[in-house]
Design a protein around this motif. Structure first.
Motif, PDB file in Angstrom:
ATOM      1  N   ASP A  39      18.158  37.760  20.624  1.00  0.00           N
ATOM      2  CA  ASP A  39      17.112  37.780  21.644  1.00  0.00           C
ATOM      3  C   ASP A  39      15.745  37.418  21.079  1.00  0.00           C
ATOM      4  N   VAL A  40      15.424  37.925  19.899  1.00  0.00           N
ATOM      5  CA  VAL A  40      14.049  37.838  19.403  1.00  0.00           C
ATOM      6  C   VAL A  40      13.914  37.202  18.019  1.00  0.00           C
ATOM      7  N   THR A  85      12.987  31.374  16.140  1.00  0.00           N
ATOM      8  CA  THR A  85      12.079  31.826  17.190  1.00  0.00           C
ATOM      9  C   THR A  85      10.649  31.892  16.675  1.00  0.00           C
ATOM     10  N   ASP A  92       5.152  32.645  21.564  1.00  0.00           N
ATOM     11  CA  ASP A  92       4.835  31.577  22.505  1.00  0.00           C
ATOM     12  C   ASP A  92       3.442  30.991  22.270  1.00  0.00           C
ATOM     13  N   ASP A 126      14.701  28.562  25.648  1.00  0.00           N
ATOM     14  CA  ASP A 126      13.969  29.307  26.660  1.00  0.00           C
ATOM     15  C   ASP A 126      12.841  30.097  26.003  1.00  0.00           C
ATOM     16  N   VAL A 127      12.083  30.764  26.872  1.00  0.00           N
ATOM     17  CA  VAL A 127      11.042  31.683  26.439  1.00  0.00           C
ATOM     18  C   VAL A 127      11.404  33.038  27.030  1.00  0.00           C
ATOM     19  N   ARG A 128      11.502  34.034  26.143  1.00  0.00           N
ATOM     20  CA  ARG A 128      11.835  35.395  26.575  1.00  0.00           C
ATOM     21  C   ARG A 128      10.664  36.294  26.214  1.00  0.00           C
ATOM     22  N   GLY A 129       9.929  36.698  27.223  1.00  0.00           N
ATOM     23  CA  GLY A 129       8.728  37.484  26.959  1.00  0.00           C
ATOM     24  C   GLY A 129       7.739  36.621  26.200  1.00  0.00           C
ATOM     25  N   LYS A 165       8.464  35.349  23.161  1.00  0.00           N
ATOM     26  CA  LYS A 165       9.216  34.597  22.148  1.00  0.00           C
ATOM     27  C   LYS A 165       9.786  33.297  22.695  1.00  0.00           C
ATOM     28  N   ARG A 166       9.528  32.211  21.971  1.00  0.00           N
ATOM     29  CA  ARG A 166      10.165  30.922  22.231  1.00  0.00           C
ATOM     30  C   ARG A 166      11.416  30.869  21.362  1.00  0.00           C
ATOM     31  N   ARG A 167      12.536  30.430  21.930  1.00  0.00           N
ATOM     32  CA  ARG A 167      13.817  30.385  21.223  1.00  0.00           C
ATOM     33  C   ARG A 167      14.274  28.942  21.113  1.00  0.00           C
TER      34      ARG A 167
END
Length: 176
Positions: free
Chosen positions: A100-101, A141, A144, A162-165, A167-169
């Protein structure tokens, strides 16, 4: 010419100088910050630093004792002769947090040597190591708002998933 090497005591003096730079910067949320919190007072002693170096190298061994949330990790140092420039960690597998991160690969460059192309060169040099560990592609990661790391990852072929919160992955190919 800078190169990736396994952690070594030959960079002891410049490593300590780099850690002082990270402390002055207020480094947090990285492997380097964790090293500082855990080891900083003692590693000025060459014998203690040697023990630290061996422990960092041993973390790559799958059967090495580690906290439940840690995975085997190969750490490499970016050095130019006896000058420590940064570190890169290649996590052999992904747990839920890393998926995830955190990703497979994390890196940092000492503050006084940033904006010299070291992060891009270091990540490029680490990709074959990751490939040899059976990782392809590698999840990398960054925050952002970290324009520098975004450029580094994209320059190394990273494809944004994608971007999760915050964080860019990115998925970065490790093979040729």
């Amino acid at each position: 010419m800078p190169e990736l090497v396994l952690p070594t005591t030959s960079v002891h003096e410049s490593f300590l100088e780099a850690m002082d730079e990270f402390v002055a910067e207020g480094a947090d949320n990285s492997q380097t910050a964790a090293w500082i919190v855990t080891n900083a007072p003692g590693w000025e002693d060459p014998a203690a630093f040697g023990t630290f170096v061996e422990a960092v190298k041993a973390d790559a061994q799958p059967d090495n004792p580690r906290p439940d949330w840690h995975v085997p990790c190969t750490t490499l140092w970016w050095v130019d002769g006896d000058d420590y420039l940064g570190r890169i960690a290649i996590r052999h597998t992904l747990n839920d947090f890393l998926l995830d991160v955190g990703g497979h690969i994390g890196y940092d460059v000492r503050p006084t040597r940033r904006r010299e192309g070291h992060a891009t060169a270091m990540l490029r040099a680490a990709l074959p190591w990751a490939h040899d560990l059976g990782i392809d592609p590698a999840l990398v990661t960054c925050d952002d708002d970290n324009a520098g790391s975004i450029r580094v990852i994209e320059a190394c072929g990273g494809s944004l998933e994608d971007v999760r919160g915050i964080k860019r992955r990115y998925w970065v190919p490790t093979g040729s």
